[in-house]
Write an enzyme that holds these catalytic residues in place. Sequence first.
Site, mmCIF file in Angstrom:
data_model
loop_
_atom_site.group_PDB
_atom_site.id
_atom_site.type_symbol
_atom_site.label_atom_id
_atom_site.label_comp_id
_atom_site.label_asym_id
_atom_site.label_seq_id
_atom_site.Cartn_x
_atom_site.Cartn_y
_atom_site.Cartn_z
ATOM 1 C CE LYS A 77 -3.408 -0.565 -0.428
ATOM 2 N NZ LYS A 77 -4.023 -0.856 -1.982
ATOM 3 C CD1 TRP A 82 0.227 5.991 -11.113
ATOM 4 C CD2 TRP A 82 1.052 7.009 -9.104
ATOM 5 N NE1 TRP A 82 0.471 7.486 -11.226
ATOM 6 C CE2 TRP A 82 0.925 8.148 -10.292
ATOM 7 C CE3 TRP A 82 1.171 7.736 -7.870
ATOM 8 C CZ2 TRP A 82 1.129 9.616 -9.952
ATOM 9 C CZ3 TRP A 82 1.669 8.798 -7.615
ATOM 10 C CH2 TRP A 82 1.506 9.976 -8.709
ATOM 11 C CG HIS A 142 5.194 -6.157 -1.209
ATOM 12 N ND1 HIS A 142 5.016 -4.894 -1.655
ATOM 13 C CD2 HIS A 142 3.843 -6.829 -1.049
ATOM 14 C CE1 HIS A 142 3.753 -4.740 -2.157
ATOM 15 N NE2 HIS A 142 3.209 -5.889 -1.835
ATOM 16 N NE ARG A 164 0.099 6.557 0.398
ATOM 17 C CZ ARG A 164 -1.213 5.994 0.244
ATOM 18 N NH1 ARG A 164 -1.358 4.777 0.030
ATOM 19 N NH2 ARG A 164 -2.275 6.928 -0.208
#
Length: 334
Positions: A77, A82, A142, A164
Amino acid sequence: MSSSSSSTVHAFLGDELLTQETRDLISSLPKEKGWLGSEMYQFQGYWHTQALLQGLLTCQKRFEAKDSDIILVTSPKSGTTWLKALVFSLVNRHKFPVPSSGNHPLLFTNPHLLLPFLEGVYYKTPEFDFTGLPIPRLMNTHIAHRSLPESVKSSSCKIVYCCRNPKDMFVSFWHFGKTLAREETTDAEFPIEKAVEAFCKGKSMSGPLWDHILEYWYASREDPNKVFFVTYEELKKQPGVVLGRIAEFLGCGFTDEEIVQGKVEEIVNLCSFESLSNLEVNRQGKLPNGTESKAFFRKGETGGWRDTLSESLAAEIDRTIEEKFHGSGLKFSS
């Protein structure tokens, strides 16, 4: 939730495909109850569901990187969807021009189906032959830097890492987790306060997030030709500029003519949240692992954590951010 949907939604939370070798290893590892209602196991300093741990182990044993490979790395996440769309469109812009006559793969294929997820593929199909992928091979994972297959570290393959703001990442994963969680996991059993506490202690999927980010941050500073590091917030603020930098890093920079023709903006527009989230393929149906396609397109905002986190929970994460990233030179915009 029906039993039929349960069996697919939890593709990476179950144990149906576990090998005896994985089961034996798991029995010796530290264990925690995760947010998603499945047990997580600590391996090489990070927490994994048992299915994705097996995928990681198989990846470490079998994956052979090529110098031409491009591997996109995120924590869950943190802009994965994107980033996949952008880099796929960038690398394939001559094969699949943008704008196109309606035949660009992104118009009818979820981004997650265009780039294989390494540990997911290796869990479901341990014998998968990655040599059949088009060159340059585009993949995502990941996996933490320390746990990458040795061939990834020793080859000249390129790594693009996106992270993020931890508060936004937590909130996005919190909501995403509700679409995956087992039926018996309720807010009463695992309330958000408990989830924040676990998150700050590093006990979340692919966590500790802090270590995950810092390993790639320091790797990018040590070898900027190997690892490209960007934050979701930077990408959101200047997508065209960052895309241009990624293109240069990958050795497929935009020509002056392409820039004048607006090719950068065309890719950015095609891959925007507004564009992708409104496509039928991303609004309906499920991926093979059972996750609803629309689950990957919640808001795509920065600062959206304010709608979910109380002041005290936000402050708890902020204190952890300050502690963990102190002295690293890495800053997150809020």
